[in-house]
Design an enzyme around this catalytic site. Structure first.
Site, PDB file in Angstrom:
ATOM      1  N   CYS A 223     122.529  -0.145 -37.473  1.00 21.18           N
ATOM      2  CA  CYS A 223     123.084   0.474 -38.682  1.00 21.18           C
ATOM      3  C   CYS A 223     124.564   0.112 -38.850  1.00 21.18           C
ATOM      4  CB  CYS A 223     122.843   1.982 -38.657  1.00 21.18           C
ATOM      5  SG  CYS A 223     123.132   2.789 -40.241  1.00 21.18           S
TER       6      CYS A 223
ATOM      7  N   HIS B 213     116.946   1.875 -38.168  1.00 24.39           N
ATOM      8  CA  HIS B 213     117.096   2.637 -36.927  1.00 24.39           C
ATOM      9  C   HIS B 213     115.837   2.490 -36.077  1.00 24.39           C
ATOM     10  CE1 HIS B 213     120.792   4.855 -37.912  1.00 24.39           C
ATOM     11  NE2 HIS B 213     120.392   4.659 -39.158  1.00 24.39           N
TER      12      HIS B 213
ATOM     13  N   GLU C  83     115.381   3.549 -33.189  1.00 26.70           N
ATOM     14  CA  GLU C  83     115.166   4.798 -32.432  1.00 26.70           C
ATOM     15  C   GLU C  83     114.473   5.866 -33.264  1.00 26.70           C
ATOM     16  OE1 GLU C  83     117.941   3.860 -33.833  1.00 26.70           O
ATOM     17  OE2 GLU C  83     119.104   5.582 -34.534  1.00 26.70           O
TER      18      GLU C  83
END
Lengths: 213, 258
Positions: free
Chosen positions: A84, A193, A195
């Site tokens: 990001c 992202h 994650e």
């Protein structure tokens, strides 16, 4: 497999989800350190560079934590994953906050999605928030086992526009076609992202941990 | 193309998932960690927790729930309910929430939204708006913000309020029709469309989902960017995957793995 993975913490954004996801896929031999210590970043085997928020705040935070050198060194020398804002600040210049000078590792700018974009007659919202497809423009060890066109989770209003088009490793459509992933040597950086991207995101993190470059 | 998001919502009371049906009986729908795990496996795009715990003694329970879910479920998590200070926001983010929904506190202290977005970034601040129709038959449609579960009017026009919250930095609007919440007769599509057209940020439609067609209507007619539902998923009437397949058949872009 063993080693140390440093998740760079400069106070921008919530790193808990990044470190949790990395821990989830890393084997027992790995130590995941959330750190702002340049020494630990330089001695780590792999480095994850996340970030959220505005460009100027990120740059100020990087300076305040004396991390400019450590980030640039790591991005040149070891497996390095930008996420990001950790992608955007690698560029030279962002149009955010009336213009912000960035780390300048990669030539090119960070642009805002134009207002009034439409797709199939619907006005597109800014930020882009949600799951969008990433087209893999070239093969890369981090794409292993991830089908081309898989959806990842995005939250952003700005995107990178590198001068060197050969760096573009993934693109995404949001009214415009924008660069969602760049890669070069030991560096891989994504606008989305991993994650927060469920199975494909964890797979990408797993590939990063196994990446020999 | 960006997918429309399906967001199951878990109302959590003292560590259990509950769901009131039309404001009355509260049915126990299980352990929040187990429920969240199931939704993740079914392909939920995000999960929202609304803490409805009344007693302050039990307020820490939601923090533990979020911590547990965040350590094994890797999709975005939003937490709302009782968020009044930047410390509350920080506590939830540290527990593993990606976004925090501010509701009543925004009404009583609008600058709190500004403070929170400046501190943590717009991307993690959702403003929850509870609105009710106040225009009578034959009058131009008008909705007002209500607090306290839809009991207290505030005099604030819902469309103006949504615009103001976005100008204060809200990254997303979670819009609940208090007329429809718990009724299962579908979203208030006029309200959803009015708010979605008025703001630049994504809008999550909530309140009233009873069928899968309601989800489609919320996106196509209401122009919502995401749809939130609770009871149709909790009691296994439909799985998230079934909902997504139905939406896809109706021409809605959704995320379906494989």
């Amino acid at each position: 497999m063993s080693g140390t993975i440093a998740v760079i913490d400069y106070g921008m954004g919530n790193l808990r989800s990044v470190s949790k996801a990395v821990e989830q896929v890393a084997g027992r031999g790995y130590k995941v350190l959330v750190t702002d210590d340049p020494g630990q970043i330089l001695s780590a085997d792999r480095v994850v560079f996340p970030g959220q928020g505005a460009a100027r705040d990120c740059m100020n935070a990087i300076s305040e934590h004396h991390l400019n050198r450590a980030v640039l060194d790591a991005a040149h020398s070891k497996p390095f994953l930008g996420i990001c804002m950790g992608l955007q600040v690698l560029m030279e210049f962002s149009r955010e906050n009336d213009g912000t000078r960035l780390l300048g590792l990669l030539e090119g700018q960070v642009r805002r999605f134009p207002t009034g974009l439409e797709e199939q007659g619907q006005r597109l919202k800014i930020p882009q928030m949600g799951w969008n497809r990433v087209r893999q423009l070239r093969s890369h060890p981090l794409w292993e086992g991830i089908p081309d066109g898989s959806r990842f989770y995005f939250v952003h209003s700005f995107y990178v526009d590198p001068d060197d088009r050969d760096l573009i490793t993934g693109t995404t459509e949001y009214g415009v076609t924008f660069t969602s992933v760049i890669a070069r040597d030991n560096l891989f950086a994504a606008q989305f992202h991993p994650e927060k991207s469920a199975g494909v995101g964890l797979k990408l993190l797993q590939n990063f941990i196994n990446w020999e470059c | 193309m960006l997918a429309k998001r399906i967001i199951p919502c878990l109302d959590v009371d003292a560590g259990r998932v509950v769901k009131g049906v039309k404001f009355v009986e509260i049915r126990d729908a299980g352990d929040p960690v187990e429920v969240a795990r199931r939704y993740n496996e079914e392909g939920a795009d995000e999960i929202t927790f609304l803490d409805i715990t009344a007693s302050s003694d039990d307020r820490d329970t939601i923090v533990h729930v979020v911590e547990q879910v965040a350590s094994e479920v890797f999709i975005p998590l939003t937490v709302g309910g009782g968020i009044r200070t930047t410390d509350d926001v920080r506590r939830m983010l540290n527990a593993g929430a990606d976004k925090v929904a501010i509701n009543t506190a925004a009404v009583f202290n609008p600058t709190f939204v500004q403070e929170a977005t400046e501190k943590f970034g717009s991307q993690c601040i959702v403003v929850a708006i509870d609105a009710k129709q106040v225009s009578g038959e034959g009058e131009p449609l008008k909705w007002e913000i209500f607090t306290h579960g839809g009991r207290k009017p505030t005099g604030l026009d819902a469309v103006d309020w949504a615009r103001r919250m976005v100008s204060y930095g809200a990254g997303e609007i979670l819009l609940t029709s208090m007329d429809r919440d718990g009724t299962k007769i579908g979203f208030d599509l006029g309200l959803t469309r009015a708010i979605s057209d008025a703001v630049t940020v994504p809008v999550i439609a909530s309140g009233g989902v009873g069928t899968l067609q309601h989800l489609v209507d919320g996106v196509i007619q209401g122009r919502a960017d995401a749809v939130l539902a609770a009871s149709i998923f909790h009691f296994a009437e439909y799985s998230i995957e079934e909902a997504k397949r139905y939406m896809m058949e109706q021409g809605v872009e959704v995320r379906l793995e494989s």
